[in-house]
Design a protein around this motif. Sequence first.
Motif, PDB file in Angstrom:
ATOM      1  N   SER A 218       0.832  -1.212   0.000  1.00  0.00           N
ATOM      2  CA  SER A 218       0.000   0.000   0.000  1.00  0.00           C
ATOM      3  C   SER A 218       0.863   1.257   0.000  1.00  0.00           C
ATOM      4  N   THR A 223      -2.521  -1.625  -4.704  1.00  0.00           N
ATOM      5  CA  THR A 223      -3.920  -1.806  -4.320  1.00  0.00           C
ATOM      6  C   THR A 223      -4.134  -3.215  -3.795  1.00  0.00           C
ATOM      7  N   SER A 225      -7.285  -5.844  -2.295  1.00  0.00           N
ATOM      8  CA  SER A 225      -8.717  -6.047  -2.059  1.00  0.00           C
ATOM      9  C   SER A 225      -8.994  -7.526  -1.884  1.00  0.00           C
ATOM     10  N   GLY A 245      -2.342  -1.598  -8.965  1.00  0.00           N
ATOM     11  CA  GLY A 245      -3.508  -0.717  -9.061  1.00  0.00           C
ATOM     12  C   GLY A 245      -3.989  -0.542 -10.486  1.00  0.00           C
ATOM     13  N   HIS A 248      -5.757  -3.877 -11.649  1.00  0.00           N
ATOM     14  CA  HIS A 248      -6.554  -4.500 -10.592  1.00  0.00           C
ATOM     15  C   HIS A 248      -7.928  -4.960 -11.080  1.00  0.00           C
TER      16      HIS A 248
END
Length: 257
Positions: A218, A223, A225, A245, A248
């Motif tokens: 991060s 990213t 999730s 990111g 993603h």
Amino acid sequence: MEKRLVKIIKEAGKILKNGYYSKKDVNFKAKKDLVTKYDLAIEEFLKKEFKRYFKEFNIIAEESDNSLVEFGSSIIIDPIDGTTNFVNKVPHTAISVGVYKDKKPYIGVVYNPILDELYFAKNKKGAFLNGKKIKVSIEDDLQKSLLATGFPYSSGENTKDLKDVIKKIENILPECQDLRRLGSASIDLCMVAKGVYEGYYEMNLKPWDVSAGIIILSEAGGTVSNIAGTTYDMFKDKYIVATNGKIHDRLLSKLDI
């Protein structure tokens, strides 16, 4: 706190390095899940030192009974992430320590003493490898992206998990540059953080596998999730998806099936 934390982890790294080059007695927690005396020795050393210097934090650790420990202001320890690598002298093995204040990311450290690589990140201060700042890759094309994954211990007896792993590889492999499997979740996350991989996904991980790596990634601009694309809960979610990111959403579209 960070200087003392890193000093303690580096000291624990001496135990890992000594064990790496020594003959090992191996026990099995499950069919594919190994533990050695070095896992236990590193964990006990870290717990003792952290309790001595960081009394405001409780400790969650892989080889300990965590049933009565509530996640809050916590230090989460994986004494040897990549124990199978450690046992077989594959150099991708590390100590992983994630520090959280009131459940919020604070400091992440992943230390591989075999390759002399220390990844460090602090909330809103960036991510570093051996003191040099690191950032995620700028690649935005999934087809040109190098990805990583891991295989769960449960694949030895859980055919549902095994089939899910294979199905996702069938979906992903034709759509990316290639797929790697190093055998250490914390290092995989750091490899995304320093721009070697564009993305990484894996199922059935534990908080100690990822607590440090997700902070480092991060802070490097990446990213993280769950497979649905919402906030990843390391205590509950079956899958982690971590990228630079830029790929993603595309990666999620190939995984969430």
